[in-house]
Scaffold this motif. Structure first.
Motif, PDB file in Angstrom:
ATOM      1  N   THR A 135      -5.792  -7.705 -17.093  1.00  0.00           N
ATOM      2  CA  THR A 135      -6.059  -8.294 -18.405  1.00  0.00           C
ATOM      3  C   THR A 135      -4.948  -9.236 -18.860  1.00  0.00           C
ATOM      4  OG1 THR A 135      -7.210  -6.239 -18.973  1.00  0.00           O
ATOM      5  CG2 THR A 135      -6.695  -7.752 -20.780  1.00  0.00           C
ATOM      6  N   LYS A 136      -3.701  -8.784 -18.771  1.00  0.00           N
ATOM      7  CA  LYS A 136      -2.583  -9.612 -19.223  1.00  0.00           C
ATOM      8  C   LYS A 136      -2.433 -10.877 -18.388  1.00  0.00           C
ATOM      9  CE  LYS A 136      -1.023  -7.211 -22.706  1.00  0.00           C
ATOM     10  NZ  LYS A 136      -1.063  -7.790 -24.070  1.00  0.00           N
ATOM     11  N   LEU A 137      -2.620 -10.723 -17.085  1.00  0.00           N
ATOM     12  CA  LEU A 137      -2.497 -11.886 -16.209  1.00  0.00           C
ATOM     13  C   LEU A 137      -3.597 -12.904 -16.475  1.00  0.00           C
ATOM     14  CD1 LEU A 137      -1.503 -10.209 -12.808  1.00  0.00           C
ATOM     15  CD2 LEU A 137      -0.068 -11.628 -14.284  1.00  0.00           C
ATOM     16  N   TRP A 363      -7.887 -18.705 -10.401  1.00  0.00           N
ATOM     17  CA  TRP A 363      -7.351 -17.512  -9.750  1.00  0.00           C
ATOM     18  C   TRP A 363      -7.429 -17.599  -8.230  1.00  0.00           C
ATOM     19  CZ3 TRP A 363      -5.668 -12.339 -11.038  1.00  0.00           C
ATOM     20  CH2 TRP A 363      -5.182 -12.245 -12.337  1.00  0.00           C
ATOM     21  N   ILE A 364      -8.521 -18.113  -7.715  1.00  0.00           N
ATOM     22  CA  ILE A 364      -8.649 -18.195  -6.256  1.00  0.00           C
ATOM     23  C   ILE A 364      -7.765 -19.307  -5.695  1.00  0.00           C
ATOM     24  CG2 ILE A 364     -10.232 -18.682  -4.340  1.00  0.00           C
ATOM     25  CD1 ILE A 364     -12.459 -17.378  -5.919  1.00  0.00           C
ATOM     26  N   HIS A 372      -3.647 -10.156  -6.551  1.00  0.00           N
ATOM     27  CA  HIS A 372      -4.252  -9.071  -7.333  1.00  0.00           C
ATOM     28  C   HIS A 372      -4.971  -8.081  -6.414  1.00  0.00           C
ATOM     29  CE1 HIS A 372      -6.868  -6.925 -10.089  1.00  0.00           C
ATOM     30  NE2 HIS A 372      -7.926  -7.447  -9.512  1.00  0.00           N
ATOM     31  N   LEU A 373      -5.671  -8.581  -5.397  1.00  0.00           N
ATOM     32  CA  LEU A 373      -6.418  -7.708  -4.495  1.00  0.00           C
ATOM     33  C   LEU A 373      -5.497  -6.751  -3.745  1.00  0.00           C
ATOM     34  CD1 LEU A 373      -9.050 -10.191  -2.969  1.00  0.00           C
ATOM     35  CD2 LEU A 373      -9.471  -8.350  -4.616  1.00  0.00           C
ATOM     36  N   VAL A 374      -4.328  -7.230  -3.363  1.00  0.00           N
ATOM     37  CA  VAL A 374      -3.365  -6.371  -2.659  1.00  0.00           C
ATOM     38  C   VAL A 374      -2.981  -5.191  -3.554  1.00  0.00           C
ATOM     39  CG1 VAL A 374      -1.032  -6.226  -1.712  1.00  0.00           C
ATOM     40  CG2 VAL A 374      -2.468  -8.222  -1.203  1.00  0.00           C
ATOM     41  N   HIS A 375      -2.649  -5.487  -4.791  1.00  0.00           N
ATOM     42  CA  HIS A 375      -2.273  -4.439  -5.742  1.00  0.00           C
ATOM     43  C   HIS A 375      -3.457  -3.517  -6.030  1.00  0.00           C
ATOM     44  CE1 HIS A 375      -0.445  -2.483  -9.194  1.00  0.00           C
ATOM     45  NE2 HIS A 375      -1.503  -2.826  -9.930  1.00  0.00           N
ATOM     46  N   LEU A 376      -4.651  -4.094  -6.192  1.00  0.00           N
ATOM     47  CA  LEU A 376      -5.837  -3.306  -6.526  1.00  0.00           C
ATOM     48  C   LEU A 376      -6.186  -2.336  -5.408  1.00  0.00           C
ATOM     49  CD1 LEU A 376      -8.230  -2.706  -8.373  1.00  0.00           C
ATOM     50  CD2 LEU A 376      -9.435  -4.662  -7.347  1.00  0.00           C
ATOM     51  N   ARG A 377      -6.111  -2.792  -4.174  1.00  0.00           N
ATOM     52  CA  ARG A 377      -6.414  -1.894  -3.046  1.00  0.00           C
ATOM     53  C   ARG A 377      -5.449  -0.720  -3.004  1.00  0.00           C
ATOM     54  NH1 ARG A 377      -7.944  -6.897  -0.343  1.00  0.00           N
ATOM     55  NH2 ARG A 377      -5.780  -7.223   0.294  1.00  0.00           N
ATOM     56  N   GLU A 378      -4.188  -0.988  -3.303  1.00  0.00           N
ATOM     57  CA  GLU A 378      -3.192   0.093  -3.329  1.00  0.00           C
ATOM     58  C   GLU A 378      -3.539   1.132  -4.382  1.00  0.00           C
ATOM     59  OE1 GLU A 378       0.461  -1.903  -4.056  1.00  0.00           O
ATOM     60  OE2 GLU A 378       0.698  -2.643  -1.988  1.00  0.00           O
ATOM     61  N   GLN A 379      -3.945   0.662  -5.560  1.00  0.00           N
ATOM     62  CA  GLN A 379      -4.289   1.569  -6.650  1.00  0.00           C
ATOM     63  C   GLN A 379      -5.550   2.375  -6.335  1.00  0.00           C
ATOM     64  OE1 GLN A 379      -2.438   2.127  -9.543  1.00  0.00           O
ATOM     65  NE2 GLN A 379      -0.965   0.948  -8.342  1.00  0.00           N
ATOM     66  N   LEU A 380      -6.523   1.725  -5.748  1.00  0.00           N
ATOM     67  CA  LEU A 380      -7.760   2.418  -5.400  1.00  0.00           C
ATOM     68  C   LEU A 380      -7.522   3.447  -4.290  1.00  0.00           C
ATOM     69  CD1 LEU A 380     -10.347  -0.513  -5.493  1.00  0.00           C
ATOM     70  CD2 LEU A 380     -10.198   1.414  -7.079  1.00  0.00           C
ATOM     71  N   LYS A 381      -6.675   3.099  -3.344  1.00  0.00           N
ATOM     72  CA  LYS A 381      -6.363   4.043  -2.263  1.00  0.00           C
ATOM     73  C   LYS A 381      -5.654   5.272  -2.826  1.00  0.00           C
ATOM     74  CE  LYS A 381      -4.592   4.174   2.459  1.00  0.00           C
ATOM     75  NZ  LYS A 381      -3.984   3.373   3.558  1.00  0.00           N
ATOM     76  N   ARG A 382      -4.764   5.056  -3.780  1.00  0.00           N
ATOM     77  CA  ARG A 382      -4.061   6.177  -4.410  1.00  0.00           C
ATOM     78  C   ARG A 382      -5.053   7.075  -5.145  1.00  0.00           C
ATOM     79  NH1 ARG A 382      -1.234   7.226  -9.354  1.00  0.00           N
ATOM     80  NH2 ARG A 382      -1.925   5.238 -10.226  1.00  0.00           N
TER      81      ARG A 382
END
Length: 472
Positions: A135-137, A363-364, A372-382
């Motif tokens: 959201t902030k980004l 964004w693309i 963002h996708l790199v960070h998101l995948r990490e969060q989803l994996k956690r």
């Protein structure tokens, strides 16, 4: 001036008299209990035969607006206001029941309703948690986006040329070669399915799909008069498709990467086998690829990447990765198909949001999206690991599941067929919302589509505890 029927009206004299008497009641000139003039008086006033007045009054009696009292005459009936109210309002229920679009299952209607309440623990939601949205980004990026008057006007039929050119480069990473003429910007993947149903298939066409299927929880094809047929992708796939297809128009819908709702991933060989079978029978393929960017490990190429005949309609979106509220997705297909779908889209919404297209393009093109996708995948994996640990500790005796490979879901299978409407409502009474298997396959009472993407870690723990208590 006293009213008289017109001989020049398109209505008969009797119809005009009926309407006039109704208007006297509606405007309050003739209230409930009012004695109306005699037939002779009305006939003289209207300059018509008495028999014509009598027929009009008989019609109003039959409708319940007038009533006769023996020896006293004809009066405005006690129920006249209710009758007029019913007559003046459209029968909306009849309109609803006879409309083209099919109503959703009651369970899904309840899911859509209760997902809006903050106190509900959402264990099945196919949506990112607000804390996972950038959201902030996005807010910061709005300051860097340069807009001109044309860019915030109506979009072109196929969508922003700038975004389509950017997508051409981005899709190469998926092995897909496309030009801007091959791309249509849509308001999410579901709109793409609706446009395809309306624009490419005739009524009675066949839509092949896997079972269970996301298509059973929405009705873009069913409402357009298509027949949904589940087909197993076994060694007899070609023969089965040929037998079921006959001479009807058809297509095959699939989610080969992180399948919804099971989370299953096809191998490259499975993708090639489906493409080959459909190619021989000239069956178009819809490849719904909205989850592929959420794989924890690298994926095999898209079916579209091996498409040499233009039969694969590829669907992508940022709804599952960046923001569902942007409502931006895309279809990649031959130019003739894109032009057809674009024409229908312009007739329905006159183009996707120009602001949203500018945000996605920025964004693309800047690389923010992939960061963002790199960070998101990490969060989803956690989150997936957190849920799987709970399952390992408490659910092994009553259920089985496959370790998540990415995306949002774990396809949890209970040993006994206990996932029914009663369980759904029981959990809902405890403020826990699930997506039961029967909304994806009407005969499935074993599965739950368990999502780790939306609820907080604490909510996931509480929700799974409630689920455990009611399934043991």
């Amino acid at each position: 001036m006293k009213w008289k029927p017109s001989r020049l009206s398109h209505l008969t004299i009797q119809e005009q008299i009926v309407d006039w008497i109704k208007s006297r009641i509606e405007c309050g000139d003739w209230t409930v209990g009012t004695k109306i003039p005699t037939q002779r008086q009305l006939a003289e006033q209207f300059s018509v035969n008495r028999s014509t007045v009598q027929l009009a009054i008989d019609e109003l009696k039959a409708e319940g607006l007038l009533e006769s009292k023996m020896g006293s005459g004809v009066f405005v009936a006690n129920n006249s206001w209710n009758v007029l109210l019913d007559k003046s309002q459209p029968n909306w229920q009849q309109h609803i029941e006879s409309s083209i679009y099919k109503p959703n299952y009651r369970t899904i209607q309840l899911i859509n309703e209760y997902e809006q309440y903050d106190h509900i623990i959402r264990l099945g939601t196919g949506e990112l948690s607000p804390e996972l949205l950038p959201t902030k980004l996005i807010e910061q990026s709005l300051k860097a986006i340069s807009l001109d008057s044309k860019s915030i006007g109506y979009s072109s039929p196929q969508g922003s040329l700038k975004l389509r050119e950017i997508l051409c480069d981005y899709l190469k990473k998926r092995g897909i070669q496309a030009s801007p003429e091959n791309i249509l910007i849509v308001s999410g993947a579901l709109q793409a399915l609706q446009l395809i149903a309306m624009g490419l298939l005739e009524e009675g066409s066949v839509v092949f799909h896997e079972q269970p299927s996301y298509l059973n929880s929405v009705h873009p094809f069913q409402s357009a008069g298509m027949r949904m047929i589940p087909v197993s992708r076994n060694t007899n796939l070609s023969d089965n498709l040929r037998t079921l297809k006959r001479k009807r128009q058809s297509l095959y819908y699939c989610v080969p990467t992180l399948h919804n709702p099971t989370g299953y991933n096809w191998s490259l060989e499975e993708k090639k086998n489906l493409y080959s079978a459909c190619n021989k029978l000239q069956i178009p393929i819809i490849e719904d690829d909205v989850y592929h960017e959420l794989l924890f490990e690298s994926s095999s190429p898209a079916i579209k990447s091996i498409d040499t005949s233009g039969q694969v309609l590829y669907i992508g979106s940022v709804s599952k990765t960046l923001s569902p509220g942007l409502r931006i997705g895309w279809v990649v297909a031959p130019p003739a198909v894109i032009e057809r779908l674009a024409d229908i889209k312009m007739q329905t919404d006159y183009g996707s949001s120009a602001f949203s297209q500018e945000i996605v393009a920025y964004w693309i093109s800047t690389g923010l999206y992939e960061q963002h996708l790199v960070h998101l995948r990490e969060q989803l994996k956690r989150r997936a690991t957190f849920v799987e640990n709970i399952l390992d500790q408490h659910f092994k005796e009553i259920a089985t599941w496959k370790k998540s490979e990415g995306g949002f879901y774990i396809w949890l299978r209970f040993n006994e067929p206990i996932v029914n409407k009663r369980l759904f409502l029981d959990l809902l009474n405890q403020n826990v919302l699930i997506n039961p298997g029967y909304i994806y396959d009407s005969s499935d009472f074993h599965h739950i589509r368990l999502s780790y993407a939306y609820a907080s870690l604490e909510e996931l723990k509480i929700g799974l505890t409630s689920l455990l208590e009611r399934t043991r």
